[in-house]
Design a protein around this motif. Structure first.
Motif, PDB file in Angstrom:
ATOM      1  N   SER A  44       0.811  -1.224   0.000  1.00 27.53           N
ATOM      2  CA  SER A  44       0.000   0.000   0.000  1.00 27.53           C
ATOM      3  C   SER A  44       0.843   1.271   0.000  1.00 27.53           C
ATOM      4  O   SER A  44       0.339   2.351  -0.301  1.00 27.53           O
ATOM      5  CB  SER A  44      -0.958   0.005   1.197  1.00 27.53           C
ATOM      6  N   ARG A  47       0.714   3.353  -3.246  1.00 27.32           N
ATOM      7  CA  ARG A  47      -0.383   4.303  -3.419  1.00 27.32           C
ATOM      8  C   ARG A  47      -0.066   5.605  -2.685  1.00 27.32           C
ATOM      9  O   ARG A  47      -0.324   6.687  -3.186  1.00 27.32           O
ATOM     10  CB  ARG A  47      -1.688   3.701  -2.906  1.00 27.32           C
ATOM     11  N   TRP A  83      -9.406   9.518  -1.435  1.00 21.89           N
ATOM     12  CA  TRP A  83      -8.506  10.306  -2.268  1.00 21.89           C
ATOM     13  C   TRP A  83      -9.227  11.515  -2.854  1.00 21.89           C
ATOM     14  O   TRP A  83      -8.659  12.601  -2.944  1.00 21.89           O
ATOM     15  CB  TRP A  83      -7.906   9.458  -3.387  1.00 21.89           C
TER      16      TRP A  83
END
Length: 168
Positions: A44, A47, A83
């Motif tokens: 992760s 990201r 996001w």
């Protein structure tokens, strides 16, 4: 849970090992350590690194990016909605930067196109060097486009340093 070595994260993210270590020191990403002390990152982190790069392209400082990342959930991978929430506030900032760049683009031909060799003697843009009395930097540029480097850092990239002993 699959953990990635620093080299794998660097290759996938396009960032140097030193940048990953810096982002870790800044609290933007975290790594686990093997018994031998090697860094291992959760997948992760890729990201988060993409988010950091996008935020830097918008012009956010590392403290601003850290605050944004701190608002993300700890117990799950951030969703598209997470996001979107973070990036929504960037729209006004980007619009202001676009307007400043358009102003710069539209003003370049009147200055560069005149053929003079010095803004100190330019009768069009800076007669009598009046801009010099207004302070340092490119006074005619939008403040968004004349950000100065952080104190203590050169405006140009520093020359590469030799690797420190024991670091990979």
């Amino acid at each position: 849970m699959e953990l990635l070595a620093i080299g794998e994260v660097a290759a996938r993210s396009g960032l140097a090992h030193s940048a990953l270590r810096h982002y870790e020191a800044e609290g933007l990403i975290s790594a686990e350590r093997t018994p031998g002390g090697a860094r291992r990152y959760r997948r992760s982190v890729l990201r988060r690194l993409a988010f950091v790069r996008a935020a830097q392209n918008v012009g956010l400082s590392l403290p601003e990016i850290r605050a944004a990342l701190a608002s993300l959930p700890d117990g799950r991978t951030p969703s598209a909605r997470d996001w979107e929430r973070l990036s929504r506030d960037w729209r006004d900032r980007l619009d202001a930067q676009i307007a400043a760049l358009e102003q710069l683009r539209d003003g370049l031909t009147s200055c560069i196109g005149c053929g003079c060799l010095s803004l100190g003697s330019c009768a069009l843009s800076n007669p009598g060097d009046v801009a010099g009395r207004e302070g340092p930097g490119a006074r005619r540029l939008s403040p968004l486009l004349r950000r100065l480097p952080p104190a203590g850092r050169a405006a140009l990239p520093a020359a590469p340093r030799a690797p420190e002993a024991g670091r990979r």
